[in-house]
Design a protein around this motif. Structure first.
Motif, PDB file in Angstrom:
ATOM      1  N   VAL A  31       0.858  -1.177   0.000  1.00 47.58           N
ATOM      2  CA  VAL A  31       0.000   0.000   0.000  1.00 47.58           C
ATOM      3  C   VAL A  31       0.895   1.228   0.000  1.00 47.58           C
ATOM      4  CG1 VAL A  31      -1.755   1.277   1.264  1.00 47.58           C
ATOM      5  CG2 VAL A  31      -1.822  -1.222   1.229  1.00 47.58           C
ATOM      6  N   THR A  32       0.608   2.134  -0.882  1.00 49.30           N
ATOM      7  CA  THR A  32       1.425   3.341  -1.011  1.00 49.30           C
ATOM      8  C   THR A  32       0.584   4.581  -0.765  1.00 49.30           C
ATOM      9  OG1 THR A  32       2.804   2.245  -2.669  1.00 49.30           O
ATOM     10  CG2 THR A  32       2.960   4.637  -2.532  1.00 49.30           C
ATOM     11  N   GLN A  33       1.036   5.398   0.154  1.00 49.39           N
ATOM     12  CA  GLN A  33       0.435   6.704   0.390  1.00 49.39           C
ATOM     13  C   GLN A  33       1.542   7.721   0.121  1.00 49.39           C
ATOM     14  OE1 GLN A  33      -1.550   5.151   4.362  1.00 49.39           O
ATOM     15  NE2 GLN A  33      -2.373   7.169   3.846  1.00 49.39           N
ATOM     16  N   CYS A  39      -4.155   6.908  -2.158  1.00 55.18           N
ATOM     17  CA  CYS A  39      -3.755   5.560  -1.771  1.00 55.18           C
ATOM     18  C   CYS A  39      -3.717   4.692  -3.011  1.00 55.18           C
ATOM     19  CB  CYS A  39      -4.730   4.974  -0.755  1.00 55.18           C
ATOM     20  SG  CYS A  39      -4.450   3.222  -0.382  1.00 55.18           S
ATOM     21  N   TYR A  80      -2.478   0.678  -4.343  1.00 52.99           N
ATOM     22  CA  TYR A  80      -2.179  -0.634  -3.797  1.00 52.99           C
ATOM     23  C   TYR A  80      -1.638  -1.567  -4.867  1.00 52.99           C
ATOM     24  CZ  TYR A  80      -6.516  -2.208  -5.962  1.00 52.99           C
ATOM     25  OH  TYR A  80      -7.496  -2.513  -6.874  1.00 52.99           O
ATOM     26  N   GLY A 119      -0.437   1.416   4.716  1.00 50.28           N
ATOM     27  CA  GLY A 119       0.417   2.405   4.091  1.00 50.28           C
ATOM     28  C   GLY A 119       1.156   3.178   5.176  1.00 50.28           C
TER      29      GLY A 119
END
Lengths: 108, 117
Positions: free
Chosen positions: A4-6, A23, A25, A99
């Protein structure tokens, strides 16, 4: 592997302005996605989950499988929205991958 | 409803000692509990998953002999950090779910701040 990338560590907006917390994913299966919120000095709590398709405290989030995104949105930010927001993905066994979180600061 | 408590909220110990952290579901039966670790300004990292009455499942890279997890009842799980060292200093958070369904909500405890001197 699930990820998960924020991209934003900090997001600062003025009261009444629209908010979008990003966000993205990565997951090979069918994902279940969540947004958790942590207000100052409080525990982590569930804000919303994509399968519910509901609006909580004016926030909504739509799962976009094509873009592998689950951005959190609110049309008009309130001061009480200031908090840390975490996007999370549930894979097998109900395990959550979080994230890195985005600190939302709503300024007057 | 669905309240999870942790005890203690903070603990300071000397290097080489062991520390036990308790996680309790106060108003529901938790068939599954999760233990996370959070470093300052970083995200939560899942350490292990525990189901009542069975051995915990540890994530890759987590030493099971270092972090002992016991889930002896439907309302209590414990995490024991054995022979703690300064690098074990962190914020430990537990969560619990009320059934074995795949998409059940995790309810989080307030966390325990561990400082190893």
């Amino acid at each position: 592997a699930q990820r998960v990338t924020q991209p934003e560590k900090l997001l600062s907006v003025f009261k009444g302005a629209p908010v979008e917390l990003k966000c993205n994913y990565s997951y090979s299966g069918s994902p279940e996605l969540f947004w958790y919120v942590q207000y100052s000095r409080q525990r982590l709590q569930l804000l919303l989950r994509h399968i519910s398709r509901e609006s909580i405290k004016g926030f909504t989030a739509d799962l976009n499988k094509g873009e592998t995104s689950f951005h959190l949105k609110k049309p008009f930010a309130q001061e009480e929205d200031s908090a840390m927001y975490y996007c999370a993905l549930a894979g097998g066994g109900n395990k959550l991958t979080f994230g890195t979180g985005t600190q939302l600061k709503v300024e007057l | 409803g669905a309240v999870v408590s942790q005890h203690p909220s903070w603990v300071i110990c000397k290097s080489g000692t062991s520390v036990k952290i308790e996680c309790r579901s106060l108003d529901f039966q938790a068939t599954t509990m999760f233990w996370y670790r959070q470093f300052p300004k970083q995200s939560l990292m899942l350490m292990a998953t525990s189901n009542e009455g069975s051995k915990a499942t540890y994530e890759q890279g987590v030493e099971k002999d270092k972090f002992l997890i016991n889930h002896a009842s439907l309302t209590l799980s414990t995490l024991t950090v054995t022979s703690a060292h300064p690098e074990d200093s962190s914020f430990y958070i537990c969560s619990a779910t009320g059934s074995s369904g795949i998409t059940d909500t995790q309810y989080f405890g307030p966390g325990t701040r561990l400082t190893v001197l």
